[in-house]
Write an enzyme that holds these catalytic residues in place. Structure first.
Site, PDB file in Angstrom:
ATOM      1  N   GLU A  47       0.793  -1.062  -0.046  1.00 29.12           N
ATOM      2  CA  GLU A  47       0.040  -0.142  -0.146  1.00 29.12           C
ATOM      3  C   GLU A  47       0.979   1.231  -0.207  1.00 29.12           C
ATOM      4  OE1 GLU A  47      -0.612  -2.196   1.963  1.00 29.12           O
ATOM      5  OE2 GLU A  47      -2.493  -3.400   1.489  1.00 29.12           O
ATOM      6  N   PHE A 109     -11.169  -8.068  14.264  1.00 29.69           N
ATOM      7  CA  PHE A 109     -10.060  -8.598  13.111  1.00 29.69           C
ATOM      8  C   PHE A 109      -9.776  -7.250  12.203  1.00 29.69           C
ATOM      9  CE2 PHE A 109      -8.683 -10.589   9.240  1.00 29.69           C
ATOM     10  CZ  PHE A 109      -7.430 -11.034   9.828  1.00 29.69           C
ATOM     11  N   GLN A 110      -8.436  -6.965  12.406  1.00 30.23           N
ATOM     12  CA  GLN A 110      -7.964  -5.908  11.122  1.00 30.23           C
ATOM     13  C   GLN A 110      -8.814  -4.372  11.643  1.00 30.23           C
ATOM     14  OE1 GLN A 110      -8.217  -7.617   7.142  1.00 30.23           O
ATOM     15  NE2 GLN A 110      -6.252  -8.278   7.639  1.00 30.23           N
ATOM     16  N   LYS A 159     -17.001  -1.856   6.312  1.00 32.27           N
ATOM     17  CA  LYS A 159     -17.332  -2.941   5.033  1.00 32.27           C
ATOM     18  C   LYS A 159     -18.851  -3.122   4.907  1.00 32.27           C
ATOM     19  CE  LYS A 159     -16.720  -7.056   7.732  1.00 32.27           C
ATOM     20  NZ  LYS A 159     -15.972  -8.371   7.854  1.00 32.27           N
ATOM     21  N   MET A 484      23.813   9.479   2.881  1.00 42.14           N
ATOM     22  CA  MET A 484      23.583  10.710   3.582  1.00 42.14           C
ATOM     23  C   MET A 484      23.787  10.639   5.162  1.00 42.14           C
ATOM     24  SD  MET A 484      23.167  13.891   2.723  1.00 42.14           S
ATOM     25  CE  MET A 484      22.123  14.142   1.472  1.00 42.14           C
TER      26      MET A 484
HETATM   27  C1  LIG Z   1      12.121   5.775   5.695  1.00 44.45           C
HETATM   28  C2  LIG Z   1      13.245   6.500   5.890  1.00 44.45           C
HETATM   29  N1  LIG Z   1      14.166   6.036   6.856  1.00 44.45           N
HETATM   30  C3  LIG Z   1      15.489   6.746   7.406  1.00 44.45           C
HETATM   31  C4  LIG Z   1      15.518   7.678   6.418  1.00 44.45           C
HETATM   32  C5  LIG Z   1      16.923   8.541   7.208  1.00 44.45           C
HETATM   33  N2  LIG Z   1      18.003   8.570   5.948  1.00 44.45           N
HETATM   34  C6  LIG Z   1      17.783   9.729   5.104  1.00 44.45           C
HETATM   35  S1  LIG Z   1      18.968   9.697   4.063  1.00 44.45           S
HETATM   36  C7  LIG Z   1      19.365   8.051   4.161  1.00 44.45           C
HETATM   37  C8  LIG Z   1      20.377   7.380   3.357  1.00 44.45           C
HETATM   38  C9  LIG Z   1      20.044   6.931   2.232  1.00 44.45           C
HETATM   39  O1  LIG Z   1      20.749   6.125   1.651  1.00 44.45           O
HETATM   40  P1  LIG Z   1      20.741   5.616   0.136  1.00 44.45           P
HETATM   41  O2  LIG Z   1      19.182   5.278  -0.187  1.00 44.45           O
HETATM   42  O3  LIG Z   1      21.718   4.466  -0.326  1.00 44.45           O
HETATM   43  O4  LIG Z   1      20.772   7.037  -0.826  1.00 44.45           O
HETATM   44  P2  LIG Z   1      22.339   7.546  -0.715  1.00 44.45           P
HETATM   45  O5  LIG Z   1      22.309   8.482   0.476  1.00 44.45           O
HETATM   46  O6  LIG Z   1      23.551   6.821  -0.606  1.00 44.45           O
HETATM   47  O7  LIG Z   1      22.423   8.374  -1.926  1.00 44.45           O
HETATM   48  C10 LIG Z   1      18.695   7.700   5.402  1.00 44.45           C
HETATM   49  C11 LIG Z   1      18.769   6.514   6.064  1.00 44.45           C
HETATM   50  C12 LIG Z   1      14.822   8.438   5.769  1.00 44.45           C
HETATM   51  N3  LIG Z   1      14.962   9.560   5.279  1.00 44.45           N
HETATM   52  N4  LIG Z   1      13.597   7.929   5.339  1.00 44.45           N
END
Ligand SMILES: Cc1ncc(C[n+]2csc(CCOP(=O)(O)OP(=O)(O)O)c2C)c(N)n1
Length: 573
Positions: A47, A109-110, A159, A484
């Site tokens: 979803e 349920f659900q 539902k 990042m």
């Molecule tokens: C759902 C979610 N979990 C954690 C984060 C924190 N977060 C921000 S950027 C990042 C790293 C992303 O890594 P990648 O997808 O390999 O991309 P890159 O930065 O290497 O280009 C994380 C863990 C987030 N933004 N969203």
């Protein structure tokens, strides 16, 4: 007609020719109605994929994206996407199933109280308890998705109500419940003189175009006319990217944590700021208190949502208006005693200094565009942009370093063609959003830049891509890490790389092949050129697993909480 038939008829009457969803027990009757009516529906794999796809669709078209999910886990799987759509002002109509009315509150349920859960992350939401309320609630919900500031609206339907016979004529018109106290509007027409007076006093003005300028109907054309008349320099936010043509002579690029030096310098040192359709998030303004300290700067804040005006940054002049109306009214009232094209000779020095900074930055950027082994992310994105130049590609990103590199190095050619998760920064957004965006307009190529981390959050949606055969070109930028996070650990945590490495990454080509999708691998100039060529010449989807330099950090960068002009850019004075 039962409740489910009524929902399907309602959607068809609204001209909806798309819904992204996933079935389950409480919505079986609705899926039966979908089947019987031949209603066009895209079955996703999760979803979360449905709502991000609907977001991609809505961002490209401006038409509300429709999502259908079952009760409980189906509905809770929408939560991230609803929060994402809320922050980025994306019109979404989410229809969820709920347990039968008599079971409400019994931990059936659900059962999950999805209206309670999503109350703070939807523009509005409803639990329909009376059969004759269903149609008026759907009508109101549909209207609310795009009225004023767009956003997600959720309608939760028990539902038994889907199965019950409803007379479409016997609707309860008083079922609409959306009531909001709204202060009186301060529209542009009452403010033009004040705005022009502020512009006449200014020596260093800046126009800042946010996402609101892009999603306002006709806002971009009207803004271009306003810029032409005034000759004012303009910067965009991350969400405003695409509003101004990349080669426009007054365009400084985008502001924010990884924005351009010239745009951030302008934001930090201007004496008049006209911000249109932006909410001054911490990612663009650092510490609002610091920014507010300079009392000499005049801030004009225009937004369709009154609640945003003065929320984070003080507004010396607040105007509650649609971006298009603001620009149109301002241009129509251009002072007769001012030359069109150069509002003020006093601005020339300021504009020249910003353009000199831009020239210097462009030279530094050019130096990044060299083929290396391993590949530099900047070079990769630049090469893809070159290959698709002039094709008005839709550019989609996931979240992380690659997102910021794409912002910096991919010149987006038109509005509504830059699809990214800005406010929530949702990893996993990219692939489903690219599917939804391409579904909205398959005549243009859709290019997805995604990290090895984010791709693994929603890559099950490759199945949808394989089914639909959309022209989505996927570039997985694999730096072997959560880039990042790694960058922040590198710069601010003394290189203690806690859980930012990515071990156990699969062979993405084998995954693509498992879905019968064409794919390739690139780790140097020759293989990158070959794979880009294949992307361009292959009609439908194509996936490229790219190995890029692990240690490359995103610059420019403004450390969190600092002023826009505190930007770090190696090589720049
Ligand atoms: C759902 C979610 N979990 C954690 C984060 C924190 N977060 C921000 S950027 C990042 C790293 C992303 O890594 P990648 O997808 O390999 O991309 P890159 O930065 O290497 O280009 C994380 C863990 C987030 N933004 N969203």
């Amino acid at each position: 007609m039962n409740g489910a038939d009524l929902i399907v008829k309602f959607l068809l009457d609204k001209g909806v020719h798309h819904a992204f969803g996933y079935p389950g027990g409480p919505v079986l009757v609705l899926y039966d109605a979908i089947y019987n009516a031949g209603f066009p529906h895209v079955q996703v794999r999760h979803e979360q994929g449905a709502i991000h796809a609907a977001e991609g669709f809505a961002k490209v078209t401006g038409i509300p994206g429709v999502v259908i999910a079952t009760s409980g886990p189906g509905a809770t799987n929408l939560v991230t996407g609803l929060a994402d759509a809320m922050l980025d002002s994306v019109p979404i109509l989410a229809i969820t199933g709920a347990v039968a009315r008599k079971s409400t509150g019994t931990d059936a349920f659900q059962e999950a109280d999805i209206t309670g859960i999503t109350q703070p992350i939807t523009k509005y939401n409803y639990l329909v308890m009376e059969p004759n309320d269903l149609l008026p609630i759907l009508e109101e919900a549909w209207q609310l998705t795009t009225e004023g500031r767009p956003g997600p609206v959720l309608v939760n339907v028990p539902k038994d109500l889907l199965a019950i016979q409803i007379d479409p004529e016997a609707v309860n018109r008083s079922a609409s419940t959306y009531v909001r106290h709204r202060p009186a509007k301060v529209r542009t027409e009452h403010m033009t003189e004040q705005v022009y007076a502020a512009l006449a006093k200014a020596k260093k003005p800046l126009l800042l175009a946010g996402g609101g300028s892009v999603i306002s109907n006709g806002g971009v054309q009207d803004m271009m006319e306003f810029i032409r008349c005034l000759g004012i320099p303009v910067a965009t936010t991350l969400m405003g990217k695409g509003a101004v043509a990349p080669d426009h002579p007054k365009y400084l690029g985008h502001i924010g944590m990884h924005g351009t030096p010239q745009a951030n310098t302008a934001l930090g040192t201007c004496d008049l700021l006209i911000a249109v359709g932006c909410r001054f998030s911490d990612r663009i303004i650092g510490d609002p208190d610091l920014y507010n300290q300079d009392k000499k700067r005049v801030i004009i804040h225009v937004d369709i949502d009154n609640a945003e005006i003065g929320k984070n940054v003080r507004a010396d002049i607040g105007i509650e208006d649609d971006a298009a109306d603001f620009f149109r009214t301002m241009a129509a009232n251009y002072p007769a005693d001012r030359t069109c094209g150069v509002f003020s000779e006093d601005w020339i020095e300021w504009i020249d200094s910003l353009m000199a900074k831009k020239k210097r930055y462009d030279e530094l950027v050019e130096q990044m565009y060299v083929p290396t082994y391993p590949l530099l992310p900047q070079y990769l994105i630049h090469r893809v942009a070159q290959a698709y130049k002039g094709q008005n590609a839709i550019v989609v990103t996931d979240v992380g370093q690659h997102q910021m590199f794409a912002t910096q190095h991919f010149p987006v050619e038109s509005p509504r063609s830059w699809i990214t998760s800005g406010g929530l920064g949702t990893m996993g957004f990219g692939l489903p959003a690219a599917i939804g965006a391409s579904f909205a307009d398959r005549t243009r190529p859709t290019i997805l830049f995604v990290g090895d981390g984010g791709f693994q959050m929603t890559f099950q949606e490759l199945g949808v891509l394989a089914n639909l055969q959309l022209p989505v070109k996927i570039f997985i930028m694999d730096n072997g890490s959560l880039g990042m996070v790694r960058q922040w650990q590198d710069l601010f945590f003394d290189k203690r790389f806690s859980h930012s490495g990515m071990e156990g990454t699969p062979d993405f080509n084998m995954i693509a092949k498992a879905y019968n999708l064409p794919c390739g691998f690139a780790n140097d100039e020759a293989s990158l050129n070959r794979e880009i060529e294949k992307c361009v010449t292959t009609e439908g989807p194509y996936l490229v697993h790219c190995i890029i330099d692990t240690g490359e950090n995103v610059y420019p960068m403004i450390p969190a909480g600092r002023m826009p002009n505190d930007l770090i850019m190696p090589g720049m004075d």
